[in-house]
Design a protein around this motif. Structure first.
Motif, PDB file in Angstrom:
ATOM      1  N   UNK A  34       0.858  -1.189   0.000  1.00 58.26           N
ATOM      2  CA  UNK A  34       0.000   0.000   0.000  1.00 58.26           C
ATOM      3  C   UNK A  34       0.890   1.233   0.000  1.00 58.26           C
ATOM      4  N   UNK A  35       0.733   2.085  -1.028  1.00 59.30           N
ATOM      5  CA  UNK A  35       1.506   3.320  -1.098  1.00 59.30           C
ATOM      6  C   UNK A  35       0.897   4.365  -0.172  1.00 59.30           C
ATOM      7  N   UNK A  36      -0.408   4.614  -0.310  1.00 59.24           N
ATOM      8  CA  UNK A  36      -1.137   5.508   0.592  1.00 59.24           C
ATOM      9  C   UNK A  36      -2.627   5.377   0.295  1.00 59.24           C
ATOM     10  N   UNK A  37      -3.444   5.898   1.215  1.00 61.76           N
ATOM     11  CA  UNK A  37      -4.885   5.849   1.018  1.00 61.76           C
ATOM     12  C   UNK A  37      -5.541   7.111   1.565  1.00 61.76           C
ATOM     13  N   UNK A  38      -6.765   7.360   1.082  1.00 65.52           N
ATOM     14  CA  UNK A  38      -7.605   8.454   1.575  1.00 65.52           C
ATOM     15  C   UNK A  38      -8.946   7.829   1.961  1.00 65.52           C
ATOM     16  N   UNK A  39      -9.932   8.650   2.226  1.00 63.02           N
ATOM     17  CA  UNK A  39     -11.260   8.134   2.564  1.00 63.02           C
ATOM     18  C   UNK A  39     -11.924   7.427   1.391  1.00 63.02           C
ATOM     19  N   UNK A  44      -1.737   1.220  -4.652  1.00 61.00           N
ATOM     20  CA  UNK A  44      -0.843   0.102  -4.405  1.00 61.00           C
ATOM     21  C   UNK A  44       0.244   0.061  -5.467  1.00 61.00           C
ATOM     22  N   UNK A  45       1.375  -0.541  -5.113  1.00 64.47           N
ATOM     23  CA  UNK A  45       2.501  -0.746  -6.017  1.00 64.47           C
ATOM     24  C   UNK A  45       2.492  -2.194  -6.471  1.00 64.47           C
ATOM     25  N   UNK A  46       2.677  -2.400  -7.766  1.00 62.06           N
ATOM     26  CA  UNK A  46       2.754  -3.763  -8.302  1.00 62.06           C
ATOM     27  C   UNK A  46       3.873  -3.813  -9.336  1.00 62.06           C
ATOM     28  N   UNK A  47       5.108  -3.893  -8.853  1.00 61.16           N
ATOM     29  CA  UNK A  47       6.297  -3.995  -9.699  1.00 61.16           C
ATOM     30  C   UNK A  47       6.362  -2.909 -10.768  1.00 61.16           C
ATOM     31  N   UNK A  49       3.969  -0.798 -11.568  1.00 58.04           N
ATOM     32  CA  UNK A  49       2.627  -0.422 -12.036  1.00 58.04           C
ATOM     33  C   UNK A  49       1.810  -0.003 -10.819  1.00 58.04           C
ATOM     34  N   UNK A  50       1.143   1.157 -10.919  1.00 57.00           N
ATOM     35  CA  UNK A  50       0.327   1.631  -9.804  1.00 57.00           C
ATOM     36  C   UNK A  50      -1.115   1.173  -9.991  1.00 57.00           C
ATOM     37  N   UNK A  51      -1.690   0.645  -8.929  1.00 54.64           N
ATOM     38  CA  UNK A  51      -3.067   0.183  -8.927  1.00 54.64           C
ATOM     39  C   UNK A  51      -3.870   1.090  -8.008  1.00 54.64           C
ATOM     40  N   UNK A  52      -4.932   1.688  -8.543  1.00 53.65           N
ATOM     41  CA  UNK A  52      -5.795   2.589  -7.787  1.00 53.65           C
ATOM     42  C   UNK A  52      -7.119   1.904  -7.515  1.00 53.65           C
ATOM     43  N   UNK A  53      -7.487   1.801  -6.254  1.00 55.43           N
ATOM     44  CA  UNK A  53      -8.818   1.354  -5.869  1.00 55.43           C
ATOM     45  C   UNK A  53      -9.580   2.607  -5.467  1.00 55.43           C
ATOM     46  N   UNK A  54     -10.778   2.797  -6.025  1.00 62.82           N
ATOM     47  CA  UNK A  54     -11.493   4.024  -5.680  1.00 62.82           C
ATOM     48  C   UNK A  54     -12.996   3.819  -5.655  1.00 62.82           C
ATOM     49  N   UNK A  55     -13.628   4.559  -4.733  1.00 62.70           N
ATOM     50  CA  UNK A  55     -15.078   4.633  -4.730  1.00 62.70           C
ATOM     51  C   UNK A  55     -15.463   5.437  -5.962  1.00 62.70           C
TER      52      UNK A  55
END
Length: 125
Positions: A34-39, A44-47, A49-55
């Motif tokens: 986990x790189x960082x999160x907000x509300x 996330x970091x994946x070798x 490649x950045x993965x964004x999970x978002x509402x």
């Protein structure tokens, strides 16, 4: 005249419904840093490649995402490790393609948000 040519994917976004559940799944079950999160977002970091999970910002973005194929070195070992962590797999590792001296193996799973993803592994035969 220079054109804008796509050079690489900078980030992959996955829509989620519950930020806490999604962070726990991608961090603890899949083991992504986990790189960082907000509300409303988690990165996330994946070798490289950045993965964004978002509402989703809008209702039309609330559908499930494209399949992300996570490359692993040994699909059978990765499958067993993730099963132990409670990852719900749809199927078992299986060959999807054979090309000369290489077999491509896959297995599909669901995240906590209903998105389908896969493990992929290329095996020299």
């Amino acid at each position: 005249m220079k054109t804008n040519v796509i050079q690489k994917i900078g980030q992959i976004g996955v829509p989620i419904k519950n930020i806490e559940n999604a962070i726990e799944f991608y961090k603890d079950a899949l083991g992504l840093p986990l790189l960082f999160s907000t509300d409303s977002m988690a990165f996330f970091e994946c070798n490289g490649q950045r993965l964004l999970l978002s509402l989703p910002e809008k209702k039309e973005f609330a559908t499930s995402s494209s399949v992300i194929y996570f490359q692993v070195e040994d699909i059978k070992i990765a499958y067993e490790e993730l099963i132990e962590k409670g990852v719900p797999f749809i199927d078992q590792p299986h060959v999807v393609a054979k090309m000369e001296n290489t077999e491509t193996w896959m297995t599909f799973f669901n995240d906590t948000e209903g998105n389908t993803h896969a493990l992929i592994c290329e095996v020299q035969i």
